[in-house]
Motif scaffolding. Structure first.
Motif, mmCIF file in Angstrom:
data_model
loop_
_atom_site.group_PDB
_atom_site.id
_atom_site.type_symbol
_atom_site.label_atom_id
_atom_site.label_comp_id
_atom_site.label_asym_id
_atom_site.label_seq_id
_atom_site.Cartn_x
_atom_site.Cartn_y
_atom_site.Cartn_z
ATOM 1 N N PHE A 5 83.113 -24.019 -13.540
ATOM 2 C CA PHE A 5 81.635 -23.636 -13.184
ATOM 3 C C PHE A 5 81.453 -23.872 -11.764
ATOM 4 C CE2 PHE A 5 80.522 -22.779 -17.729
ATOM 5 C CZ PHE A 5 80.024 -21.551 -17.707
ATOM 6 N N GLY A 6 81.762 -25.344 -11.226
ATOM 7 C CA GLY A 6 81.445 -25.612 -10.171
ATOM 8 C C GLY A 6 82.288 -24.989 -9.067
ATOM 9 N N ALA A 7 83.487 -24.914 -9.531
ATOM 10 C CA ALA A 7 84.311 -23.854 -8.743
ATOM 11 C C ALA A 7 83.682 -22.615 -8.215
ATOM 12 C CB ALA A 7 85.789 -24.029 -9.102
ATOM 13 N N VAL A 8 83.262 -21.809 -9.270
ATOM 14 C CA VAL A 8 82.713 -20.825 -9.034
ATOM 15 C C VAL A 8 81.702 -20.484 -7.871
ATOM 16 C CG1 VAL A 8 81.320 -18.756 -10.241
ATOM 17 C CG2 VAL A 8 83.267 -19.990 -11.343
ATOM 18 N N TYR A 9 80.879 -21.631 -7.973
ATOM 19 C CA TYR A 9 79.460 -21.550 -7.022
ATOM 20 C C TYR A 9 80.076 -22.432 -5.676
ATOM 21 C CZ TYR A 9 76.863 -19.551 -10.466
ATOM 22 O OH TYR A 9 76.286 -19.054 -11.552
ATOM 23 N N TYR A 49 88.107 -20.622 -14.960
ATOM 24 C CA TYR A 49 87.541 -20.274 -13.418
ATOM 25 C C TYR A 49 87.820 -18.780 -13.439
ATOM 26 C CZ TYR A 49 87.528 -19.264 -8.350
ATOM 27 O OH TYR A 49 87.229 -18.849 -7.277
ATOM 28 N N ILE A 50 89.057 -18.226 -13.758
ATOM 29 C CA ILE A 50 89.254 -16.520 -13.588
ATOM 30 C C ILE A 50 88.266 -15.761 -14.470
ATOM 31 C CG2 ILE A 50 91.126 -15.164 -14.144
ATOM 32 C CD1 ILE A 50 93.105 -17.129 -13.380
ATOM 33 N N GLY A 51 87.959 -16.430 -15.624
ATOM 34 C CA GLY A 51 87.386 -15.651 -16.800
ATOM 35 C C GLY A 51 85.993 -15.697 -16.189
ATOM 36 N N LEU A 52 85.251 -16.643 -15.695
ATOM 37 C CA LEU A 52 83.927 -16.959 -15.254
ATOM 38 C C LEU A 52 83.605 -16.000 -13.939
ATOM 39 C CD1 LEU A 52 83.266 -20.564 -15.251
ATOM 40 C CD2 LEU A 52 82.213 -18.903 -16.914
ATOM 41 N N SER A 53 84.767 -15.995 -12.925
ATOM 42 C CA SER A 53 84.446 -15.005 -11.759
ATOM 43 C C SER A 53 85.045 -13.612 -11.812
ATOM 44 C CB SER A 53 85.385 -15.800 -10.520
ATOM 45 O OG SER A 53 86.579 -16.025 -11.213
ATOM 46 N N ASN A 54 85.619 -13.259 -12.858
ATOM 47 C CA ASN A 54 86.035 -11.968 -12.913
ATOM 48 C C ASN A 54 85.130 -11.195 -13.678
ATOM 49 O OD1 ASN A 54 87.535 -9.551 -12.665
ATOM 50 N ND2 ASN A 54 88.988 -10.117 -14.675
ATOM 51 N N ILE A 55 83.983 -10.796 -12.950
ATOM 52 C CA ILE A 55 82.843 -10.159 -13.619
ATOM 53 C C ILE A 55 82.224 -9.266 -12.576
ATOM 54 C CG2 ILE A 55 81.156 -11.978 -13.067
ATOM 55 C CD1 ILE A 55 80.054 -11.139 -15.760
ATOM 56 N N ASP A 56 81.732 -8.329 -13.053
ATOM 57 C CA ASP A 56 81.192 -7.064 -11.987
ATOM 58 C C ASP A 56 79.967 -7.867 -11.419
ATOM 59 O OD1 ASP A 56 80.211 -4.896 -10.654
ATOM 60 O OD2 ASP A 56 80.052 -3.607 -12.407
ATOM 61 N N PRO A 57 79.680 -7.941 -10.119
ATOM 62 C CA PRO A 57 78.684 -8.458 -9.333
ATOM 63 C C PRO A 57 77.523 -7.651 -9.760
ATOM 64 C CG PRO A 57 80.449 -8.311 -7.993
ATOM 65 C CD PRO A 57 80.953 -7.679 -9.138
ATOM 66 N N ALA A 58 77.444 -6.418 -10.169
ATOM 67 C CA ALA A 58 76.440 -5.556 -10.278
ATOM 68 C C ALA A 58 75.650 -6.208 -11.664
ATOM 69 C CB ALA A 58 76.844 -4.146 -10.456
ATOM 70 N N LEU A 59 76.494 -6.580 -12.652
ATOM 71 C CA LEU A 59 75.868 -6.899 -13.696
ATOM 72 C C LEU A 59 75.119 -8.128 -13.591
ATOM 73 C CD1 LEU A 59 76.141 -6.557 -16.866
ATOM 74 C CD2 LEU A 59 78.012 -7.862 -17.115
ATOM 75 N N ILE A 60 75.823 -9.189 -12.842
ATOM 76 C CA ILE A 60 74.825 -10.299 -12.513
ATOM 77 C C ILE A 60 73.647 -9.825 -11.652
ATOM 78 C CG2 ILE A 60 74.997 -12.388 -11.239
ATOM 79 C CD1 ILE A 60 76.724 -12.419 -13.323
ATOM 80 N N ASP A 61 73.739 -8.955 -10.864
ATOM 81 C CA ASP A 61 72.378 -8.471 -10.049
ATOM 82 C C ASP A 61 71.282 -7.896 -11.128
ATOM 83 O OD1 ASP A 61 73.461 -9.517 -7.576
ATOM 84 O OD2 ASP A 61 74.233 -7.193 -7.109
ATOM 85 N N ARG A 85 75.166 -18.433 -19.946
ATOM 86 C CA ARG A 85 75.176 -18.462 -21.465
ATOM 87 C C ARG A 85 75.676 -17.224 -21.919
ATOM 88 N NH1 ARG A 85 76.187 -17.749 -25.758
ATOM 89 N NH2 ARG A 85 75.121 -18.777 -27.676
ATOM 90 N N TYR A 86 74.895 -16.230 -21.536
ATOM 91 C CA TYR A 86 75.042 -14.859 -22.317
ATOM 92 C C TYR A 86 75.943 -13.732 -21.474
ATOM 93 C CZ TYR A 86 71.066 -16.684 -25.119
ATOM 94 O OH TYR A 86 70.364 -17.308 -25.796
ATOM 95 N N ILE A 87 76.256 -14.114 -20.489
ATOM 96 C CA ILE A 87 77.103 -13.137 -19.578
ATOM 97 C C ILE A 87 78.445 -13.696 -19.023
ATOM 98 C CG2 ILE A 87 77.224 -11.536 -17.377
ATOM 99 C CD1 ILE A 87 74.187 -11.349 -17.683
ATOM 100 N N ARG A 88 78.396 -14.859 -18.256
ATOM 101 C CA ARG A 88 79.514 -15.406 -17.781
ATOM 102 C C ARG A 88 80.492 -16.034 -18.655
ATOM 103 N NH1 ARG A 88 80.323 -15.489 -12.174
ATOM 104 N NH2 ARG A 88 78.411 -15.163 -10.851
ATOM 105 N N LEU A 89 79.939 -16.989 -19.708
ATOM 106 C CA LEU A 89 80.771 -17.699 -20.731
ATOM 107 C C LEU A 89 81.430 -16.709 -21.614
ATOM 108 C CD1 LEU A 89 81.663 -20.521 -21.047
ATOM 109 C CD2 LEU A 89 79.760 -20.765 -22.614
ATOM 110 N N TYR A 128 85.491 -16.045 -22.229
ATOM 111 C CA TYR A 128 86.257 -16.657 -23.616
ATOM 112 C C TYR A 128 87.662 -16.131 -23.535
ATOM 113 C CZ TYR A 128 81.919 -18.024 -25.525
ATOM 114 O OH TYR A 128 80.694 -18.698 -25.867
ATOM 115 N N PRO A 129 88.320 -15.203 -23.445
ATOM 116 C CA PRO A 129 89.575 -14.696 -23.483
ATOM 117 C C PRO A 129 90.539 -15.491 -22.649
ATOM 118 C CG PRO A 129 88.477 -12.658 -23.517
ATOM 119 C CD PRO A 129 87.268 -13.714 -23.223
ATOM 120 N N ALA A 130 90.094 -15.484 -21.467
ATOM 121 C CA ALA A 130 90.903 -16.318 -20.397
ATOM 122 C C ALA A 130 90.803 -17.778 -20.832
ATOM 123 C CB ALA A 130 90.396 -15.979 -19.001
ATOM 124 N N MET A 131 89.614 -18.277 -20.940
ATOM 125 C CA MET A 131 89.569 -19.822 -21.314
ATOM 126 C C MET A 131 90.194 -20.190 -22.467
ATOM 127 S SD MET A 131 85.712 -21.686 -21.976
ATOM 128 C CE MET A 131 85.539 -21.136 -23.560
#
Length: 204
Positions: free
Chosen positions: A34-38, A93-105, A119-123, A127-130
């Motif tokens: 998580f720290g590496a993502v930010y 890290y790959i799983g947390l960062s491999n997400i559409d930025p539009a979804l976060i926005d 809790r509800y989007i990134r994690l 899961y599959p990669a983790m």
């Protein structure tokens, strides 16, 4: 011929060592991911360290624990954990960062806090990669736990090495077969757990 009670006790020691190490590795790795993502700087430091430790031969990692931590269970846990960190950190890290930025926005736009986004989007997205990283780390920990018998960790490694030293096939197999079965158990256990927690599997 190895006494059954000896095999059972060694198997239990091995299970405790492997699962303790895996639990500690998960607890350490996920916050680091998580720290590496930010933070790009933190990502650089974490990945460099994890890659460096991974590049060192397993036996060397085990041996270097002795001057610093002595022998026994704790040095074995540290040695195995150092080897198990990279697959969990990297995959998470790959799983947390491999997400559409539009979804976060969008999530931020509807008022979700950073904790809720995690809790509800990134994690769930990670899961599959983790879990792939955790399963690999578990199998890796199981194999390195055999080597840590050299530094007094106990477990199936002691039986395996007794068989190797004495050229005793039955003793060797008495230690190797439970170790192989444990590797299969680790993979199966986390595959089932992944299906339980990953969105989309619960309805199947």
């Amino acid at each position: 011929m190895v006494v059954l009670e000896t095999v059972i006790n060694a198997t239990w020691e091995h299970i405790v060592l492997v699962y303790t190490t895996l639990f500690v590795s998960i607890i350490v790795s996920i916050p680091l991911a998580f720290g590496a993502v930010y933070s790009k700087k933190l990502e650089f430091v974490i990945m460099k360290f994890a890659n460096l430790v991974q590049a060192v031969p397993s036996f060397a990692v085990v041996a270097i624990m002795v001057p610093f931590l002595g022998i026994g269970f704790t040095p074995a846990v540290v040695a195995i954990m150092l080897r198990a960190l990279l697959p969990i950190i990297k995959n998470t890290y790959i799983g947390l960062s491999n997400i559409d930025p539009a979804l976060i926005d969008y999530a931020e736009g509807v008022g979700l806090s950073q904790w809720q986004i995690h809790r509800y989007i990134r994690l769930p997205n990670a899961y599959p990669a983790m879990f792939a990283g955790i399963k690999f780390a578990g199998i890796l920990a199981n194999s390195i736990a055999v080597l840590t018998a050299f530094i007094g960790s106990g477990g199936l490694g002691e039986i395996i090495f007794q068989g190797l030293i004495g050229y005793n096939t039955s003793t060797l197999l008495a230690g190797a077969i439970p170790a192989i079965m444990l590797a299969i158990l680790i993979d199966t256990t986390f595959t089932i757990l992944e299906k339980k927690v990953t969105p989309g599997h619960s309805s199947e």
